[in-house]
Scaffold this active site. Structure first.
Site, short mmCIF file in Angstrom:
data_model
loop_
_atom_site.label_atom_id
_atom_site.label_comp_id
_atom_site.label_asym_id
_atom_site.label_seq_id
_atom_site.Cartn_x
_atom_site.Cartn_y
_atom_site.Cartn_z
N GLN A 1 108.43 -28.62 98.18
CA GLN A 1 109.78 -28.33 98.66
C GLN A 1 109.88 -28.80 100.11
O GLN A 1 109.11 -28.35 100.96
CB GLN A 1 110.06 -26.84 98.57
CG GLN A 1 111.49 -26.47 98.92
CD GLN A 1 111.71 -24.97 98.91
OE1 GLN A 1 111.10 -24.25 99.68
NE2 GLN A 1 112.56 -24.50 98.01
N TYR B 1 119.72 -22.38 104.91
CA TYR B 1 118.86 -23.24 105.72
C TYR B 1 119.77 -24.34 106.29
O TYR B 1 120.97 -24.31 106.10
CB TYR B 1 117.74 -23.82 104.85
CG TYR B 1 116.56 -22.89 104.65
CD1 TYR B 1 116.75 -21.55 104.31
CD2 TYR B 1 115.26 -23.33 104.80
CE1 TYR B 1 115.68 -20.69 104.13
CE2 TYR B 1 114.18 -22.48 104.63
CZ TYR B 1 114.39 -21.15 104.30
OH TYR B 1 113.33 -20.29 104.13
N ALA C 1 109.98 -17.23 89.15
CA ALA C 1 109.33 -16.87 90.41
C ALA C 1 108.63 -15.52 90.29
O ALA C 1 107.43 -15.45 90.06
CB ALA C 1 110.35 -16.86 91.54
N ARG C 2 109.40 -14.41 90.40
CA ARG C 2 108.77 -13.09 90.43
C ARG C 2 107.96 -12.78 89.17
O ARG C 2 106.89 -12.16 89.25
CB ARG C 2 109.84 -12.01 90.63
CG ARG C 2 110.42 -11.98 92.02
CD ARG C 2 111.64 -11.07 92.10
NE ARG C 2 112.76 -11.57 91.31
CZ ARG C 2 113.91 -10.95 91.15
NH1 ARG C 2 114.10 -9.77 91.73
NH2 ARG C 2 114.89 -11.48 90.45
#
Length: 413
Positions: free
Chosen positions: A116, A186, A362-363
């Protein structure tokens, strides 16, 4: 965020015969993945002095061994002021040997690996970096207790070029793909936000102007690497903030990115690390745990007013699907990666049936890195993740599921 876009109906039954098998090999740009499941970027908290550590390699090897098609190394900053923390990986010649060791280790387990790439912008920690954070306009941010500096045109040109350079270094380091970070407020995402971007030049005002930086970055990356590596991007559908970037504008930006031909796939996300971080995650908001790992005065702020910043949102499987459907309906053919509440084979199959080409997890994989192998063996298996979100508070010592015990701790530096 105050209105709801029309929803696309599920595909007709006759389309079922064309639904891809999520566990079968699939092409992502020039790369063939062993399946359509991506370990999403979750900041690992395991880099040191902007370099790879053995602990970081072990983190991604566990996910590769667990069966994902591709794992994603999170938040590799393209510029020193673009780090969320000084320990975060930065694209420098000194980082290449460690990155090559990481990609070799993941490939040895049969998985692909993405980096990333991005610039944290106003989410960066200027005190940790020793450099001012950059944003579209000058702004005070309570989360970093600092003032963001307005990026100049020269800053933006430098950062665009730095993304292209990072992508070429990713090839040298052996990565199969790069994921451009256009989400979570971001830098590129903050320019997209009408709440954060008050510029009067060619980077502010109209949506076309606010999207200029995102499109320039994606085109620069494509121009630099061609088809030697897969290129994806993570794009906010909704900042989760009143007056912020929302579905109607995000769909148009996605259409422009498709027209530009810069991407091989788009991963759809939501929320603002700056203003509303829990909007992406859904589930519990672990205020006590966040306060415990923060330094003053942020610790006190979390205790006093944290519930207004770290809001809890109800969890359900595939919780971003309702919004993501609008993108599938609006885009012609660009592959889409569905993120958010992907916990079992049934949800994965639903994503495939509704026209998504990949899913990102993800989690659930933090709780069970071997979950995909277990699903392959028994399609009725469901994730044990309870969406307590306490893993979010573990990033300072190594991201892990707090319910399954700590991983090796990071040394200081």
């Amino acid at each position: 965020m105050t209105q709801e876009a029309p929803r696309k109906a599920p595909p007709p039954p006759e389309a079922a015969q064309n639904v891809p098998d999520v566990l079968a090999p699939a092409k992502l740009g020039p790369v063939t993945l062993r399946n359509r499941i991506v370990k999403a970027a979750t900041y690992e908290g395991l880099s040191r002095k902007s370099l790879v550590t053995d602990e970081l390699i072990e983190f991604h090897v566990r996910h590769a061994q667990g069966g994902v098609g591709m794992t994603t190394v999170a938040y590799c900053a393209v510029a020193p002021e673009g780090r969320t923390d000084r320990r975060q990986i930065q694209w420098t010649p000194e980082a290449l040997p460690g990155l090559r060791k990481l990609t070799d280790a993941v490939h040895a387990e049969g998985a692909a690996v993405a980096a990333q790439i991005g610039h944290a912008g106003p989410v960066a920690n200027p005190k940790s970096n020793g450099l001012p954070a950059l944003g579209p306009t000058r702004h005070f941010h309570a989360t970093t207790t600092s003032i963001t500096k307005a990026a100049t045109r020269d800053d933006l040109r430098r950062i665009v070029a730095a993304h292209a350079h990072a992508a070429t270094m990713a090839i040298e380091a052996g990565f199969d793909a790069v994921e451009i970070h256009l989400g979570h407020n971001y830098l590129a995402s903050s320019f997209l936000s009408p709440k954060l971007n008050h510029r009067k030049d060619e980077y502010g005002g109209s949506l076309e102007n606010r999207a200029r930086l995102s499109r320039d970055i994606a085109r620069a990356v494509r121009d630099a690497v061609g088809d030697r590596i897969a290129i994806t991007a993570k794009l906010n559908m909704d900042d989760g903030v009143p007056g912020g970037f929302w579905l109607d504008e995000s769909i148009k930006v996605a259409q422009w990115l498709e027209e530009d031909g810069s991407l091989d796939a788009l991963e759809l996300t939501a929320g603002s690390s700056l203003l509303n971080p829990m909007y992406l995650f859904k589930g519990d908001a672990p205020l006590r745990e966040f306060a415990a790992v923060m330094k003053q005065p942020v610790k006190l702020g979390v205790r006093l007013v944290g519930k207004h910043f770290l809001r809890a949102y109800p969890y359900k499987d595939a919780y971003l699907l309702d919004d993501a459907r609008q993108f599938r309906a609006a885009l012609k053919s660009m592959p889409l990666i569905l993120l958010g509440g992907i916990t079992n084979k049934q949800v994965m199959d639903q994503a495939m049936a509704e026209g998504f080409q990949f899913v990102a997890m993800a989690r659930a994989l933090l709780r069970e890195p071997d979950l995909i192998n277990r699903i392959k063996a028994d399609e009725s298996v469901r994730s044990l993740c309870i969406h307590c979100n306490k893993c979010m508070t573990a990033i300072y010592g190594g991201t892990h599921c707090v319910l399954t015990g700590p991983i090796p701790t990071q040394r200081k530096g």
